[in-house]
Design a protein around this motif. Structure first.
Motif, PDB file in Angstrom:
ATOM      1  N   GLU A  51       5.246  18.925  16.355  1.00 59.05           N
ATOM      2  CA  GLU A  51       4.362  17.796  16.642  1.00 59.05           C
ATOM      3  C   GLU A  51       3.379  17.573  15.494  1.00 59.05           C
ATOM      4  O   GLU A  51       2.847  18.513  14.918  1.00 59.05           O
ATOM      5  N   ILE A  52       3.142  16.293  15.203  1.00 58.67           N
ATOM      6  CA  ILE A  52       2.220  15.903  14.141  1.00 58.67           C
ATOM      7  C   ILE A  52       1.221  14.896  14.708  1.00 58.67           C
ATOM      8  O   ILE A  52       1.629  13.905  15.338  1.00 58.67           O
ATOM      9  N   PRO A  53      -0.080  15.111  14.524  1.00 58.43           N
ATOM     10  CA  PRO A  53      -1.054  14.114  14.974  1.00 58.43           C
ATOM     11  C   PRO A  53      -1.069  12.901  14.040  1.00 58.43           C
ATOM     12  O   PRO A  53      -0.983  13.048  12.818  1.00 58.43           O
ATOM     13  N   THR A  54      -1.139  11.715  14.613  1.00 56.70           N
ATOM     14  CA  THR A  54      -1.141  10.489  13.818  1.00 56.70           C
ATOM     15  C   THR A  54      -2.297   9.583  14.229  1.00 56.70           C
ATOM     16  O   THR A  54      -2.804   9.663  15.352  1.00 56.70           O
ATOM     17  N   GLU A  55      -2.689   8.722  13.314  1.00 56.33           N
ATOM     18  CA  GLU A  55      -3.658   7.677  13.604  1.00 56.33           C
ATOM     19  C   GLU A  55      -2.910   6.379  13.913  1.00 56.33           C
ATOM     20  O   GLU A  55      -1.768   6.190  13.464  1.00 56.33           O
ATOM     21  N   ALA A  56      -3.529   5.491  14.651  1.00 55.48           N
ATOM     22  CA  ALA A  56      -2.910   4.203  14.958  1.00 55.48           C
ATOM     23  C   ALA A  56      -2.939   3.304  13.732  1.00 55.48           C
ATOM     24  O   ALA A  56      -3.805   3.433  12.861  1.00 55.48           O
ATOM     25  N   LEU A  57      -1.976   2.406  13.639  1.00 54.81           N
ATOM     26  CA  LEU A  57      -1.954   1.437  12.553  1.00 54.81           C
ATOM     27  C   LEU A  57      -3.272   0.670  12.528  1.00 54.81           C
ATOM     28  O   LEU A  57      -3.791   0.261  13.563  1.00 54.81           O
ATOM     29  N   ASP A  58      -3.799   0.474  11.322  1.00 51.11           N
ATOM     30  CA  ASP A  58      -5.058  -0.261  11.202  1.00 51.11           C
ATOM     31  C   ASP A  58      -4.969  -1.205  10.005  1.00 51.11           C
ATOM     32  O   ASP A  58      -3.894  -1.391   9.430  1.00 51.11           O
ATOM     33  N   ARG A  59      -6.092  -1.772   9.606  1.00 48.47           N
ATOM     34  CA  ARG A  59      -6.089  -2.761   8.524  1.00 48.47           C
ATOM     35  C   ARG A  59      -6.523  -2.177   7.181  1.00 48.47           C
ATOM     36  O   ARG A  59      -6.701  -2.907   6.212  1.00 48.47           O
ATOM     37  N   SER A  60      -6.699  -0.867   7.113  1.00 53.73           N
ATOM     38  CA  SER A  60      -7.064  -0.247   5.846  1.00 53.73           C
ATOM     39  C   SER A  60      -5.937  -0.412   4.833  1.00 53.73           C
ATOM     40  O   SER A  60      -4.754  -0.300   5.168  1.00 53.73           O
ATOM     41  N   LYS A  61      -6.300  -0.667   3.590  1.00 55.83           N
ATOM     42  CA  LYS A  61      -5.294  -0.855   2.551  1.00 55.83           C
ATOM     43  C   LYS A  61      -4.864   0.489   1.983  1.00 55.83           C
ATOM     44  O   LYS A  61      -5.586   1.480   2.030  1.00 55.83           O
ATOM     45  N   ALA A  62      -3.642   0.518   1.459  1.00 56.87           N
ATOM     46  CA  ALA A  62      -3.099   1.729   0.845  1.00 56.87           C
ATOM     47  C   ALA A  62      -2.350   1.338  -0.420  1.00 56.87           C
ATOM     48  O   ALA A  62      -1.878   0.206  -0.560  1.00 56.87           O
ATOM     49  N   ASP A  63      -2.233   2.287  -1.342  1.00 53.33           N
ATOM     50  CA  ASP A  63      -1.466   2.049  -2.560  1.00 53.33           C
ATOM     51  C   ASP A  63       0.030   2.236  -2.326  1.00 53.33           C
ATOM     52  O   ASP A  63       0.856   1.588  -2.967  1.00 53.33           O
ATOM     53  N   VAL A  64       0.352   3.156  -1.408  1.00 48.92           N
ATOM     54  CA  VAL A  64       1.745   3.467  -1.106  1.00 48.92           C
ATOM     55  C   VAL A  64       1.922   3.521   0.405  1.00 48.92           C
ATOM     56  O   VAL A  64       1.090   4.099   1.115  1.00 48.92           O
ATOM     57  N   VAL A  65       2.996   2.913   0.895  1.00 45.75           N
ATOM     58  CA  VAL A  65       3.359   2.989   2.313  1.00 45.75           C
ATOM     59  C   VAL A  65       4.765   3.562   2.397  1.00 45.75           C
ATOM     60  O   VAL A  65       5.707   3.022   1.796  1.00 45.75           O
ATOM     61  N   LEU A  66       4.932   4.677   3.115  1.00 42.87           N
ATOM     62  CA  LEU A  66       6.226   5.320   3.267  1.00 42.87           C
ATOM     63  C   LEU A  66       6.584   5.405   4.748  1.00 42.87           C
ATOM     64  O   LEU A  66       5.791   5.903   5.544  1.00 42.87           O
ATOM     65  N   LEU A  67       7.758   4.929   5.094  1.00 42.09           N
ATOM     66  CA  LEU A  67       8.210   4.914   6.485  1.00 42.09           C
ATOM     67  C   LEU A  67       9.298   5.959   6.701  1.00 42.09           C
ATOM     68  O   LEU A  67      10.318   5.953   6.020  1.00 42.09           O
ATOM     69  N   LEU A  68       9.066   6.863   7.661  1.00 38.70           N
ATOM     70  CA  LEU A  68      10.049   7.876   8.050  1.00 38.70           C
ATOM     71  C   LEU A  68      10.420   7.622   9.503  1.00 38.70           C
ATOM     72  O   LEU A  68       9.571   7.702  10.399  1.00 38.70           O
ATOM     73  N   SER A  69      11.702   7.326   9.734  1.00 35.64           N
ATOM     74  CA  SER A  69      12.137   6.992  11.079  1.00 35.64           C
ATOM     75  C   SER A  69      13.102   8.042  11.609  1.00 35.64           C
ATOM     76  O   SER A  69      13.278   9.104  11.023  1.00 35.64           O
ATOM     77  N   SER A  70      13.762   7.718  12.725  1.00 32.55           N
ATOM     78  CA  SER A  70      14.605   8.679  13.436  1.00 32.55           C
ATOM     79  C   SER A  70      16.075   8.349  13.233  1.00 32.55           C
ATOM     80  O   SER A  70      16.443   7.426  12.508  1.00 32.55           O
ATOM     81  N   TYR A  71      16.939   9.104  13.928  1.00 31.71           N
ATOM     82  CA  TYR A  71      18.368   8.821  13.882  1.00 31.71           C
ATOM     83  C   TYR A  71      18.700   7.488  14.542  1.00 31.71           C
ATOM     84  O   TYR A  71      19.752   6.915  14.290  1.00 31.71           O
ATOM     85  N   HIS A  72      17.823   7.002  15.391  1.00 31.86           N
ATOM     86  CA  HIS A  72      18.047   5.726  16.078  1.00 31.86           C
ATOM     87  C   HIS A  72      16.856   4.803  15.810  1.00 31.86           C
ATOM     88  O   HIS A  72      15.995   4.609  16.667  1.00 31.86           O
TER      89      HIS A  72
END
Length: 310
Positions: A55-76
């Motif tokens: 388990e990993i704790p996460t924050e909810a999506l917000d409007r803060s800007k980032a230099d890099v956005v990386l998406l890690l998804s599941s098998y489905h």
């Protein structure tokens, strides 16, 4: 200093997450400064469970800007395709962030319209199904890619190479090489189709004609050619090819060829929404009935049961 937002969906791969954060951590250590900052986000926030149960704790999506956005998804990844996530990704892309996806995250990027300029690297198991759904131009048969404001990885250890590419992009080649050295990793130089890794390395060392024959089989899974033609194009007599396959791969050329096609069919059953009849045709079987018989003999279960269990 680059800020990286790492977006997770349920059942994300913990290996890929580690191969992003550990190189960044080492980059910070080697520079004796906080070059990189990162945080974990998800659509609603809270704890998310990886495919291995961590388990990993996460924050909810917000409007803060980032230099890099990386998406890690599941098998489905289809289960994670939702309006809020797609809108958030589009907004970050418009703001100029370097947008990256790992393995099945490419499907979500495609749904968000983020692959029109640069195709994403996708694991070979999912590649064909994604191309059937969205078109071949959106997905690349390569291990990883870092180009301009897009990056992608086919998953697994290739994610390490993608992260090294990001470090080089923001911090220079010297630091990227040092990070690889500290983590005792030799960056891959393989830029071709993923399934040719085997024939480019171990099979080629055994016998070049054998490697060429397997390459030809991989390239013609949808329209199989006679084994005699494979032998001729590999530059060896048919009997020699048979001997090479039996000695090194413990199968006849015909059996190996058929099992490659069945393996591709299994990939499509588990990683696409294509109908079984379509999969049968795409994998070079004359009709669904012959495919069904061959599949059950190979895997001990029907193709429809395999699809249902997935």
């Amino acid at each position: 200093m680059p800020q990286a937002d790492i977006i997770l969906t349920g059942n994300f791969p913990i290996l890929s997450l580690t191969l992003v954060t550990e190189p960044l951590r080492v980059a910070n250590r080697e520079s004796a400064d906080t070059l990189w900052r990162w945080r974990f986000l998800s659509v609603e926030g809270g704890y998310l469970t990886s495919s291995s149960g961590i388990e990993i704790p996460t924050e909810a999506l917000d409007r803060s800007k980032a230099d890099v956005v990386l998406l890690l998804s599941s098998y489905h990844p289809e289960s994670a395709v939702a309006g809020p996530l797609l809108s958030w990704l589009k907004r970050r892309a418009r703001e100029g962030a370097v947008m990256g996806c790992v393995d099945t995250g490419a499907l979500i990027f495609a749904e968000a319209g983020l692959l029109s300029r640069r195709p994403a690297a996708v694991h070979f198991e999912a590649l064909r199904g994604y191309r059937e759904k969205f078109g071949a131009e959106m997905f690349a048969d390569r291990l990883f890619d870092v180009s301009g404001n897009r990056c992608s990885s086919a998953g697994g250890v290739a994610t390490f190479d993608m992260t090294l590419g990001l470090i080089e992009h923001f911090n220079g080649r010297q630091l990227a090489d040092r990070v690889a050295e500290i983590l005792t990793y030799r960056p891959t130089k393989h830029g071709g189709p993923q399934q040719r890794l085997l024939t480019d390395t171990s099979l080629a060392r055994l016998d070049r004609s054998l490697a060429k024959a397997v390459d030809l089989m991989i390239a013609t899974l949808d329209q199989p050619v006679p084994v005699a033609e494979i032998a001729a194009r590999a530059g060896v007599p048919l009997w020699t090819l048979g001997r090479l396959f039996k000695h090194h791969l413990k199968e006849t050329p015909a059996a190996y060829y058929r099992n490659l096609r069945l393996g591709e069919a299994r990939n499509l059953l588990l990683n696409s929404s294509l109908r079984i009849g379509e999969i049968s045709s795409l994998c070079g079987f004359e009709n669904p009935e012959s495919f069904a018989r061959a599949y059950r003999r190979r895997y001990g279960v029907s193709a429809s049961s395999e699809r249902a269990s997935a």
